[in-house]
Write an enzyme that holds these catalytic residues in place. Sequence first.
Site, PDB file in Angstrom:
ATOM      1  N   HIS A 121     -11.140 -19.559  -0.166  1.00  0.00           N
ATOM      2  CA  HIS A 121     -12.035 -20.700  -0.332  1.00  0.00           C
ATOM      3  C   HIS A 121     -11.537 -21.663  -1.403  1.00  0.00           C
ATOM      4  O   HIS A 121     -11.676 -22.867  -1.274  1.00  0.00           O
ATOM      5  CB  HIS A 121     -13.446 -20.218  -0.695  1.00  0.00           C
ATOM      6  N   ASP A 123     -13.951 -15.153   6.722  1.00  0.00           N
ATOM      7  CA  ASP A 123     -15.397 -15.048   6.521  1.00  0.00           C
ATOM      8  C   ASP A 123     -16.087 -14.249   7.628  1.00  0.00           C
ATOM      9  O   ASP A 123     -16.965 -13.441   7.364  1.00  0.00           O
ATOM     10  CB  ASP A 123     -16.037 -16.439   6.425  1.00  0.00           C
ATOM     11  N   ARG A 178      -9.216   4.558  12.164  1.00  0.00           N
ATOM     12  CA  ARG A 178      -9.201   4.283  10.720  1.00  0.00           C
ATOM     13  C   ARG A 178      -9.746   2.888  10.469  1.00  0.00           C
ATOM     14  O   ARG A 178      -9.354   1.933  11.134  1.00  0.00           O
ATOM     15  CB  ARG A 178      -7.763   4.369  10.202  1.00  0.00           C
ATOM     16  N   HIS A 197      -9.009  -1.670   0.924  1.00  0.00           N
ATOM     17  CA  HIS A 197      -7.934  -2.310   1.697  1.00  0.00           C
ATOM     18  C   HIS A 197      -7.895  -3.787   1.299  1.00  0.00           C
ATOM     19  O   HIS A 197      -8.179  -4.681   2.092  1.00  0.00           O
ATOM     20  CB  HIS A 197      -8.188  -2.127   3.195  1.00  0.00           C
ATOM     21  N   ASN A 223      -5.248   1.534   0.289  1.00  0.00           N
ATOM     22  CA  ASN A 223      -4.250   1.121   1.250  1.00  0.00           C
ATOM     23  C   ASN A 223      -3.138   0.371   0.527  1.00  0.00           C
ATOM     24  O   ASN A 223      -3.385  -0.638  -0.136  1.00  0.00           O
ATOM     25  CB  ASN A 223      -4.860   0.178   2.295  1.00  0.00           C
ATOM     26  N   GLU A 224      -1.938   0.911   0.621  1.00  0.00           N
ATOM     27  CA  GLU A 224      -0.721   0.207   0.208  1.00  0.00           C
ATOM     28  C   GLU A 224      -0.704  -0.286  -1.235  1.00  0.00           C
ATOM     29  O   GLU A 224      -0.806  -1.498  -1.506  1.00  0.00           O
ATOM     30  CB  GLU A 224      -0.449  -0.966   1.153  1.00  0.00           C
ATOM     31  N   ASN A 249       1.994   4.045   5.968  1.00  0.00           N
ATOM     32  CA  ASN A 249       2.043   2.846   6.799  1.00  0.00           C
ATOM     33  C   ASN A 249       3.508   2.520   6.988  1.00  0.00           C
ATOM     34  O   ASN A 249       4.223   2.242   6.020  1.00  0.00           O
ATOM     35  CB  ASN A 249       1.360   1.653   6.124  1.00  0.00           C
ATOM     36  N   TYR A 254       6.471   0.336   9.254  1.00  0.00           N
ATOM     37  CA  TYR A 254       6.696  -0.749  10.209  1.00  0.00           C
ATOM     38  C   TYR A 254       8.160  -0.955  10.582  1.00  0.00           C
ATOM     39  O   TYR A 254       8.475  -1.256  11.708  1.00  0.00           O
ATOM     40  CB  TYR A 254       6.132  -2.065   9.648  1.00  0.00           C
ATOM     41  N   GLU A 310      -0.727   3.471   9.750  1.00  0.00           N
ATOM     42  CA  GLU A 310      -0.507   2.161  10.379  1.00  0.00           C
ATOM     43  C   GLU A 310       0.904   2.116  10.935  1.00  0.00           C
ATOM     44  O   GLU A 310       1.844   2.620  10.307  1.00  0.00           O
ATOM     45  CB  GLU A 310      -0.612   1.000   9.372  1.00  0.00           C
TER      46      GLU A 310
HETATM   47  C1  LIG Z   1       0.226  -5.849   9.464  1.00  0.00           C
HETATM   48  C2  LIG Z   1      -0.494  -4.933   8.504  1.00  0.00           C
HETATM   49  O1  LIG Z   1       0.374  -4.679   7.424  1.00  0.00           O
HETATM   50  C3  LIG Z   1      -0.085  -3.934   6.351  1.00  0.00           C
HETATM   51  O2  LIG Z   1       0.581  -4.454   5.263  1.00  0.00           O
HETATM   52  C4  LIG Z   1       1.953  -4.599   5.246  1.00  0.00           C
HETATM   53  C5  LIG Z   1       2.463  -5.797   4.839  1.00  0.00           C
HETATM   54  C6  LIG Z   1       3.843  -5.961   4.705  1.00  0.00           C
HETATM   55  C7  LIG Z   1       4.673  -4.913   4.997  1.00  0.00           C
HETATM   56  N1  LIG Z   1       6.077  -5.070   4.868  1.00  0.00           N
HETATM   57  O3  LIG Z   1       6.812  -4.181   5.239  1.00  0.00           O
HETATM   58  O4  LIG Z   1       6.509  -6.107   4.406  1.00  0.00           O
HETATM   59  C8  LIG Z   1       4.152  -3.706   5.412  1.00  0.00           C
HETATM   60  C9  LIG Z   1       2.774  -3.561   5.546  1.00  0.00           C
HETATM   61  C10 LIG Z   1      -1.588  -4.011   6.002  1.00  0.00           C
HETATM   62  O5  LIG Z   1      -2.056  -2.784   5.526  1.00  0.00           O
HETATM   63  C11 LIG Z   1      -2.464  -4.453   7.156  1.00  0.00           C
HETATM   64  O6  LIG Z   1      -3.682  -4.960   6.650  1.00  0.00           O
HETATM   65  C12 LIG Z   1      -1.799  -5.508   7.990  1.00  0.00           C
HETATM   66  O7  LIG Z   1      -1.582  -6.633   7.209  1.00  0.00           O
END
Ligand SMILES: C[C@H]1O[C@@H](Oc2ccc([N+](=O)[O-])cc2)[C@H](O)[C@@H](O)[C@H]1O
Length: 451
Positions: A3, A16, A41, A86, A130-131, A273, A275, A343
């Site tokens: 905001h 929002d 989750r 989170h 989270n993270e 998590n 990726y 994740e």
């Molecule tokens: C897409 C989901 O990603 C998770 O957060 C991240 C963000 C960036 C990386 N990275 O490798 O650069 C990994 C994970 C997050 O927990 C979720 O909310 C989403 O954003």
Amino acid sequence: MTHTIPDVIKDGRNGDDAADTYTYYKRDVEMMRELGLDAYRFSLSWSRILPNGLANKVSDAGVAFYNNYINEMLKYNITPLVTLYHWDLPQQMQDLGGFQNPLFPRMFENYAKVAFKHFGDRVKHWITFNEPREICYEGYGHVTKAPRLNATGVGTYYCAKHLLLAHARAYHAYNDQFRATQGGVCGITISVNWFKPLTDSEEDALAAELKRQAEWGLYAEPIFSEEGGFPKELSEIVDRKSEEEGYFASRLPQFTDEEREYVRGSSDFFGVNHYTAYMISANDYKGDYVVPSLYADIDVGTWVPPTWLQSASSWLRLAPNSIHDALSHLNKKYNGPIFYITENGWSQHPDDGFDDDSRITYYRAALDSVLNCLHDGIDLRGYMAWSLMDNFEWMEGYTERFGLYEVDFASPEKTRTPRKSAFVYKHIISTRTIDPDYEPDTKTMWIDEGK
Ligand SMILES: C[C@H]1O[C@@H](Oc2ccc([N+](=O)[O-])cc2)[C@H](O)[C@@H](O)[C@H]1O
């Protein structure tokens, strides 16, 4: 932040109402049933439960919403895995300094106790944070996430220490006051991408190890290692550089012996998590750092093979077998903990449509890598795709879509529609096979009877 400085969000929009699960939670549970999920989750919003962040004033409406949501899942035998935090801190907590405040652990413990008290009779899987990396590095050491504090050279480290103490306080509160009657488990989720040396040289091997320590070891080592405390090589570098830079004490505040013992072992499982992966070099592809920071401290280069399939997110490519690489490493390093993949998923652009073949390619590869973990005897108890549906993707606003279901954010009912990947995912988890030739009939989604 959305905001006050909307310009920092890619499309200038905010969260929002976003996908508005608060209103449409029954549809969300219906989608879980359509897919055939046996676990889901989600996170609690601290300020929805405690409007000013403090435990003296509990919102009845907030508690009622989560009760309804949890009960709806349980009605269909879907196990809720609940994350306490989170990335949405109550504003009053942020005004008090957020994770920089040494009293933050106490505030978080109180919030956690409220959550355990109200929902712990039905929620048996708790995730504190989270993270941590995304909270501490991106929010307090950089400007890529709220609160964008970029506290030069110290923000990430102060946040890390307080976050770990906060996690441990919640864990011990659960252990001491709730576990006996509620019988659940409590852990943490850390983002663990895989970092591979660019070449076979010793220098690159050390560079990759430093990168791992900076990205996730800073948070994993104090909890999961036998000795506890922050990672050794990283600590030594920050201590040395701090001295050279004229600080009176290291920018990385170490734990006292008592704190180290308190944090060590404070997790019943390792939530991951995951990726993607990156190649790490000691000499090439390095950044140009002018002020102290976590990345200046480790000073290594990062490269990604351009042949790896690219998603809509700049940071996300399909790296071969990276789940197996990452979990095998953690499994060995931390003596075989229980893992959950909390994740894993793939983004596309909003206009990419419903035939999301690149997402299907990603999930097939990822789940194959999961099977490799199970084959090796890694104690991986669950896998959660990110995400059931499109959502407000933080600084990217609505420009990156991670959902198995598309959300039409402009529609009055935030209509959710399955993409092709939802049909393929359903097929994989119901048949427990990954058939590269499976072509679903995407005309209608259905719920399997008896599930
Ligand atoms: C897409 C989901 O990603 C998770 O957060 C991240 C963000 C960036 C990386 N990275 O490798 O650069 C990994 C994970 C997050 O927990 C979720 O909310 C989403 O954003």
